[in-house]
Each structure stands twice: as structure tokens, then as C-alpha cells.
Design a protein around this motif. Structure first.
Motif, PDB file in Angstrom:
ATOM      1  N   GLY A  63       3.616   1.520  -4.639  1.00  0.00           N
ATOM      2  CA  GLY A  63       2.514   1.406  -3.700  1.00  0.00           C
ATOM      3  C   GLY A  63       1.234   1.970  -4.268  1.00  0.00           C
ATOM      4  O   GLY A  63       1.263   2.876  -5.106  1.00  0.00           O
ATOM      5  N   SER A  64       0.113   1.427  -3.812  1.00  0.00           N
ATOM      6  CA  SER A  64      -1.179   1.923  -4.293  1.00  0.00           C
ATOM      7  C   SER A  64      -1.514   3.278  -3.674  1.00  0.00           C
ATOM      8  O   SER A  64      -2.262   4.067  -4.252  1.00  0.00           O
ATOM      9  N   ALA A  65      -0.953   3.578  -2.494  1.00  0.00           N
ATOM     10  CA  ALA A  65      -1.119   4.879  -1.838  1.00  0.00           C
ATOM     11  C   ALA A  65       0.203   5.203  -1.143  1.00  0.00           C
ATOM     12  O   ALA A  65       0.327   5.065   0.069  1.00  0.00           O
TER      13      ALA A  65
ATOM     14  N   ASP B 154      -7.338  -4.948  -4.065  1.00  0.00           N
ATOM     15  CA  ASP B 154      -7.876  -4.741  -5.414  1.00  0.00           C
ATOM     16  C   ASP B 154      -7.193  -3.613  -6.170  1.00  0.00           C
ATOM     17  O   ASP B 154      -7.483  -3.389  -7.338  1.00  0.00           O
ATOM     18  N   ALA B 155      -6.287  -2.875  -5.532  1.00  0.00           N
ATOM     19  CA  ALA B 155      -5.611  -1.763  -6.200  1.00  0.00           C
ATOM     20  C   ALA B 155      -4.587  -2.245  -7.220  1.00  0.00           C
ATOM     21  O   ALA B 155      -4.137  -1.474  -8.053  1.00  0.00           O
TER      22      ALA B 155
ATOM     23  N   VAL C 206       0.822  -1.211   0.000  1.00  0.00           N
ATOM     24  CA  VAL C 206       0.000   0.000   0.000  1.00  0.00           C
ATOM     25  C   VAL C 206       0.853   1.258   0.000  1.00  0.00           C
ATOM     26  O   VAL C 206       0.735   2.114  -0.867  1.00  0.00           O
ATOM     27  N   HIS C 207       1.766   1.368   0.969  1.00  0.00           N
ATOM     28  CA  HIS C 207       2.502   2.621   1.142  1.00  0.00           C
ATOM     29  C   HIS C 207       3.872   2.636   0.483  1.00  0.00           C
ATOM     30  O   HIS C 207       4.503   3.688   0.419  1.00  0.00           O
TER      31      HIS C 207
ATOM     32  N   THR D 145       2.617  -9.017  -4.584  1.00  0.00           N
ATOM     33  CA  THR D 145       1.790  -8.086  -3.821  1.00  0.00           C
ATOM     34  C   THR D 145       1.892  -8.419  -2.336  1.00  0.00           C
ATOM     35  O   THR D 145       2.080  -9.579  -1.961  1.00  0.00           O
ATOM     36  N   MET D 146       1.771  -7.381  -1.529  1.00  0.00           N
ATOM     37  CA  MET D 146       1.865  -7.528  -0.080  1.00  0.00           C
ATOM     38  C   MET D 146       0.761  -6.698   0.548  1.00  0.00           C
ATOM     39  O   MET D 146       0.995  -5.648   1.116  1.00  0.00           O
ATOM     40  N   GLY D 147      -0.469  -7.137   0.349  1.00  0.00           N
ATOM     41  CA  GLY D 147      -1.588  -6.453   0.978  1.00  0.00           C
ATOM     42  C   GLY D 147      -2.100  -5.239   0.248  1.00  0.00           C
ATOM     43  O   GLY D 147      -2.647  -4.339   0.870  1.00  0.00           O
TER      44      GLY D 147
END
Length: 137
Positions: free
Chosen positions: A37-39, A85-86, A10-11, A80-82
Motif C-alpha cells: 500500500g502507498s499508505a 499517482d503513488a 492505499v492502505h 492497482t486499486m485506487g
């Protein structure tokens, strides 16, 4: 042609950065390494930096990056690590989802086992996609 591996969380501040650091360190120029990261966070997690520094790997200069369609398209393997769906999915890519604790907000004692688990998984990945002495798969 060497395989390209993209690590996504994510980050893009902890797990994916540690994984990218391990892969670069252990595989050298046999593998192209990307992370995103998605965010993405503003900076790398200081505990991830400290944990990797204990192993002689400097990830302090890395910057969290936004996950792009192009990065996924350019990759042969997407770990992917959590990110849920991003993460975009493309047929023909190898996908793995590594269930790992998020080091965010944890002290160094809690981050070390995450770092060590990532190393084991990266070593297995290298053996599968870029073994020494043989052609990359």
C-alpha cells in the motif's frame, strides 16, 4: 518462470489483501503473489478477513506493507486499486487498474460483493498469465 503479481491499494488492508488471498488460493504455486500500500494501515480490515474466511481463505495473518520500488521492479503484473499517482510506473510491466469500492468502514454485507468481484477478476487474470496445463505467459 512463474509470473509475479503485485496488488496495490492505499492502505493494503482490504482490496489488495483480498486479491492476494484469492490469487494464492486459486493459482497456488503457479504465481508469486505480492501486495502493498502507498499508505499502509496498521492491520488488515476485519471485514475483509471475515469475508475471505467465509470462502475458506485465511488472510488474518497478513500484514499491511509499504509499497516499495523493489516490489514493483520484481513484478510482472501490477494491479492497482485506487492508489493513484503513488504507484511507480516502469516500462515493460503489465499494469491494470481495478476500480473497486473500498471496503473500509463497511459491514460484511457490503464487503461480500467486493470480495466476489475481486474473485472474478483474479480468475480472469489467472487464465491470462498462468493457465493450467500451459506455460506461464
Amino acid at each position: 518462470m512463474k509470473p509475479t503479481v503485485l496488488f496495490v491499494c492505499v492502505h493494503n488492508a482490504g482490496r489488495s489483501q483480498m486479491a492476494a488471498g484469492w490469487l494464492q488460493h486459486l493459482a497456488g504455486d503457479r504465481v508469486e503473489v505480492l501486495s502493498a500500500g502507498s499508505a499502509p494501515a496498521e492491520t488488515i480490515n476485519p471485514m475483509a478477513i471475515a469475508a475471505m474466511a467465509e470462502e475458506g481463505i485465511d488472510i488474518a495473518s497478513a500484514q499491511p506493507k509499504i509499497l516499495t520500488d523493489g516490489a514493483v521492479r520484481a513484478s510482472d503484473v501490477v494491479i492497482t486499486m485506487g492508489c493513484g499517482d503513488a504507484c511507480p510506473f516502469y516500462p515493460g510491466k503489465r499494469y491494470e487498474d481495478w476500480q473497486l469500492d473500498d471496503p473500509a468502514g463497511r459491514g460484511l454485507e457490503a464487503v461480500r460483493p467486493i470480495r466476489d468481484e475481486i474473485r472474478k477478476r483474479v480468475e480472469t487474470l489467472i487464465a491470462e498469465i498462468a493457465p493450467t496445463g500451459g506455460p506461464a505467459v
